[in-house]
Design a protein around this motif. Structure first.
Motif, mmCIF file in Angstrom:
data_model
loop_
_atom_site.group_PDB
_atom_site.id
_atom_site.type_symbol
_atom_site.label_atom_id
_atom_site.label_comp_id
_atom_site.label_asym_id
_atom_site.label_seq_id
_atom_site.Cartn_x
_atom_site.Cartn_y
_atom_site.Cartn_z
ATOM 1 N N ASN A 119 0.574 -0.887 0.209
ATOM 2 C CA ASN A 119 -0.480 -0.181 0.342
ATOM 3 C C ASN A 119 0.847 1.404 -0.202
ATOM 4 O O ASN A 119 1.778 1.353 0.621
ATOM 5 C CB ASN A 119 -0.935 -0.114 1.153
ATOM 6 C CG ASN A 119 -2.189 1.226 1.007
ATOM 7 O OD1 ASN A 119 -1.558 2.415 0.565
ATOM 8 N ND2 ASN A 119 -2.814 0.643 2.041
ATOM 9 N N SER A 139 -0.783 2.477 7.437
ATOM 10 C CA SER A 139 -1.734 1.999 6.833
ATOM 11 C C SER A 139 -1.032 0.376 6.688
ATOM 12 O O SER A 139 -0.232 0.349 6.420
ATOM 13 C CB SER A 139 -1.992 2.093 5.470
ATOM 14 O OG SER A 139 -2.859 1.503 4.501
ATOM 15 N N SER A 193 -2.971 -3.800 2.324
ATOM 16 C CA SER A 193 -2.459 -3.958 1.887
ATOM 17 C C SER A 193 -3.823 -3.094 0.100
ATOM 18 O O SER A 193 -4.848 -2.768 0.710
ATOM 19 C CB SER A 193 -2.160 -5.416 0.231
ATOM 20 O OG SER A 193 -1.134 -5.854 1.004
ATOM 21 N N SER A 194 -2.856 -2.338 -0.484
ATOM 22 C CA SER A 194 -4.151 -2.053 -1.472
ATOM 23 C C SER A 194 -4.415 -2.705 -3.228
ATOM 24 O O SER A 194 -3.019 -2.981 -3.372
ATOM 25 C CB SER A 194 -3.841 -0.289 -2.280
ATOM 26 O OG SER A 194 -3.993 -0.174 -3.547
ATOM 27 N N SER A 252 -2.004 -0.952 -5.630
ATOM 28 C CA SER A 252 -0.812 -0.980 -5.494
ATOM 29 C C SER A 252 -0.193 -2.244 -5.259
ATOM 30 O O SER A 252 1.058 -2.056 -5.704
ATOM 31 C CB SER A 252 -0.281 -0.759 -3.971
ATOM 32 O OG SER A 252 -0.717 0.683 -3.572
#
Length: 307
Positions: A156, A163, A166-167, A170
């Motif tokens: 992320n 943060s 996770s994204s 990303s």
């Protein structure tokens, strides 16, 4: 409509991929078209805009003088290199650029040297891919990804703000960069393990669902738009797994979403476009049939159906 004829009637940056991946032309045909990127059309236009110091628009990630107050511009060095690399430009057309950027380009974050990367996962992923393409030493960035993977398997860009989740944006960009590194250099055990963990993060979610609830992450997972830039959607993600040649049954529902978006004439529509300064437009406005998206979607389906 003759879909292949429609797709072939395009810039060399797109046409050579149609010839190779959809038309099944022999290498002599598509390689000749690919070679034209440096001298014709979109590719030649971007090459002509390079600054004497190796950069574009005077900056690494943002144009020189950018102070905010407007949408993200897409004209600076990293975005332009991403585009040329993704179009398939031969790195020889940018001979000396890696050295010029090492001498002259610094990240807006911390004034860090260009080929050392910085703290943003997506920026580092693009720098990793661009570096191995242009012959820069970016092995340190590959190690950075192995060291900065989050406990849930991905990455992320907001990790610097605390943060710990996770994204998908990303993580997809990270595995793309790691795959480019591995393909070009053979990779390292730690970088490969990090890439495979990132793939699992996406596959565990079927490429578009929340792991916690099973619900779609957001409407934008099926809003396809070219250029992809930093954004995640299931077409962008499935295209990565095609490049990695990793068909997995957990992708089946996502692939069905791509198939369902195909129009009766065989095309896919541009669903969104990004705001922000560009050198010039390379695709159609939202709502119109996109040759780029049609290329990406058709070859994903061909790959999936042939597995």
């Amino acid at each position: 409509m003759d879909l292949l004829a429609w797709l072939r009637d395009s810039d060399p940056a797109l046409r050579w991929q149609v010839e190779r991946d959809l038309a099944g032309e022999p290498p002599a045909v598509w390689e000749a078209t690919r070679a034209r990127i440096a001298s014709e059309g979109f590719g030649a236009r971007l090459l002509a805009l390079q600054d004497p110091d190796g950069q574009w628009a005077g900056g690494a990630f943002f144009p020189a003088g950018f102070r905010g107050g407007e949408p993200q511009p897409w004209t600076a060095t990293t975005w332009t290199l991403n585009t040329l690399r993704e179009w398939g430009l031969d790195a020889g057309a940018l001979s000396g650029t890696a050295e010029l950027l090492a001498q002259n380009s610094r990240w807006e974050y911390g004034n860090l040297p260009y080929w050392g990367g910085e703290v943003d996962c997506c920026i580092n992923a693009w720098t990793l891919a661009n570096g191995v393409w242009l012959g820069a030493d970016v092995a340190g960035i590959a190690s950075w990804f192995a060291e900065h993977r989050l406990p849930d398997g991905g990455w992320n860009c907001e990790w610097v703000s605390g943060s710990a989740r996770s994204s998908v944006h990303s993580t997809l960009n990270a595995v793309k960069g790691l795959l480019a590194f591995e393909t070009a250099t053979g990779g390292t055990p730690s970088a490969r393990a990090a890439r495979l963990a990132g793939e699992e993060y996406l596959l565990e979610r079927g490429l578009f669902r929340r792991r916690s609830t099973g619900e779609p992450i957001a409407p934008w997972v099926t809003e396809f738009g070219y250029p992809f830039r930093w954004r995640y959607d299931v077409l962008n993600a499935a295209s990565y797994f095609r490049d990695a040649d990793r068909p997995d049954e957990r992708m089946a529902e996502a692939v069905a979403l791509i198939r369902a978006a195909r129009q009766p004439d065989g095309t896919w529509l541009q669903a969104r476009t990004e705001r922000g300064r560009v050198w010039f437009e390379v695709d159609v406005p939202a709502g119109q049939p996109s040759k780029w998206l049609t290329l990406f979607a058709a070859r994903v389906l061909d790959w999936w159906d042939a597995r």
